[in-house]
Design an enzyme around this catalytic site. Structure first.
Site, PDB file in Angstrom:
ATOM      1  N   ASP A  29       0.827  -1.205   0.000  1.00 48.98           N
ATOM      2  CA  ASP A  29       0.000   0.000   0.000  1.00 48.98           C
ATOM      3  C   ASP A  29       0.862   1.256   0.000  1.00 48.98           C
ATOM      4  OD1 ASP A  29       0.885  -0.138   2.601  1.00 48.98           O
ATOM      5  OD2 ASP A  29      -1.105  -0.096   3.523  1.00 48.98           O
ATOM      6  N   ASP A  86      -0.903  -6.126  -0.088  1.00 46.12           N
ATOM      7  CA  ASP A  86      -1.268  -5.552   1.209  1.00 46.12           C
ATOM      8  C   ASP A  86      -2.784  -5.444   1.362  1.00 46.12           C
ATOM      9  OD1 ASP A  86       1.052  -5.162   2.613  1.00 46.12           O
ATOM     10  OD2 ASP A  86       1.346  -3.097   1.970  1.00 46.12           O
ATOM     11  N   LYS A  91      -0.710  -9.397   3.046  1.00 46.46           N
ATOM     12  CA  LYS A  91       0.054  -8.911   4.193  1.00 46.46           C
ATOM     13  C   LYS A  91      -0.806  -7.943   4.994  1.00 46.46           C
ATOM     14  CE  LYS A  91       3.421  -5.773   3.799  1.00 46.46           C
ATOM     15  NZ  LYS A  91       2.975  -4.725   4.772  1.00 46.46           N
ATOM     16  N   GLU A 125       9.996  -4.010  10.240  1.00 43.92           N
ATOM     17  CA  GLU A 125      10.309  -2.712   9.637  1.00 43.92           C
ATOM     18  C   GLU A 125      10.841  -1.729  10.672  1.00 43.92           C
ATOM     19  OE1 GLU A 125       8.438   0.853   6.842  1.00 43.92           O
ATOM     20  OE2 GLU A 125       7.278  -0.976   7.186  1.00 43.92           O
TER      21      GLU A 125
END
Length: 261
Positions: free
Chosen positions: A42, A81, A110, A179
């Site tokens: 995204d 996503d 995800k 992340e």
């Protein structure tokens, strides 16, 4: 030959390559380069559509770009996503995942979050939907985390991230994205999980790495996070080419006889 979810479940310890791609040409290039998996993230909201964050991205936009990426990379494992609030409930998550897999051609979805989304992940996996988890910096809720900054410095943050990753694995996720977390934390999480980890801004110890296509090729020259390595200055080269085209048209150089019938 396209990898399967089973391949990724058995990929612990392998150095896998994920790369984002959002349309036919970028996905085609990624497949030709031999990446192991393509992520239709995204993040397209920011790098393709010009939104200020990933929050405005809709399911229809994700579906549109997932279809295009699949056409460009028919032989590469593709993850899409789930956009913001598309998995606020299990019913919504199932409907969104159904469209991305059946209509979009994705192999997996995800979603962001740790313990708080574990039951959603469990329900998706129970229904046969492969899920890639995502902890650490979660862009959809970045404002709640204090912005786009490193997560897991403080012991309580690190514990939350580790517990979240373990909860995702227990719920059935085939892998977990880490992340913007310290390398030492990413190493610990990677060692604790039996599924593979995918790092972005998480140091060298994760099983796989992922970067945004536009960052790798330097499409936006004024944006370079610390964790990005540019392998090309494509933005500058493209701008120079377009400027030369405009100049030659204005000067009557193009089109020449060799471009005419």
């Amino acid at each position: 030959m396209r990898r399967t979810v089973k391949d990724f479940r058995n990929a612990k310890g392998q150095r896998l390559v994920y790369l984002t791609a959002y349309d036919y040409p970028t996905a085609r290039l990624a497949e030709a380069a031999g990446v192991d998996a393509i992520l239709v993230g995204d993040s397209l909201g920011m790098v393709v559509l010009g939104y200020p964050s990933t929050v405005p991205v809709t399911l229809e936009e994700m579906l549109h770009h997932t279809k295009a990426a699949r056409r460009g990379a028919p032989e590469t494992f593709l993850v899409a996503d789930l956009p913001y609030l598309a998995y606020a409930t299990l019913d919504r998550a199932l409907l969104a995942a159904e469209r991305l897999l059946k209509e979009g051609g994705a192999d997996a979805v995800k979603l962001e979050g740790g313990e708080e989304v574990a039951e959603i992940v469990r329900g998706l996996v129970r229904a046969g939907v492969p899920v890639l988890g995502h902890v650490g910096l979660t862009p959809q809720t970045a404002s709640q985390l204090g912005g786009y900054k490193l997560q897991g410095r403080r012991p309580e943050e690190a514990e939350r991230i580790l517990k979240g990753a373990l909860a995702l694995e227990e719920a059935g996720a085939y892998g977990v994205v880490l992340e913007m977390v310290p390398a030492r934390l990413a190493k610990e999480v990677t060692e604790r999980l039996s599924v593979h980890t995918v790092g972005i801004g998480a140091g060298p110890h994760t099983d796989a790495q992922v970067l945004v296509f536009h960052d790798v090729v330097g499409l936006y020259g004024d944006f370079k996070p610390r964790f990005v390595k540019r392998y090309l200055e494509a933005g500058r080269l493209i701008q120079e080419a377009l400027s030369r085209y405009a100049q030659e048209v204005r000067e009557g150089v193009f089109p020449g006889e060799e471009h005419s019938f």
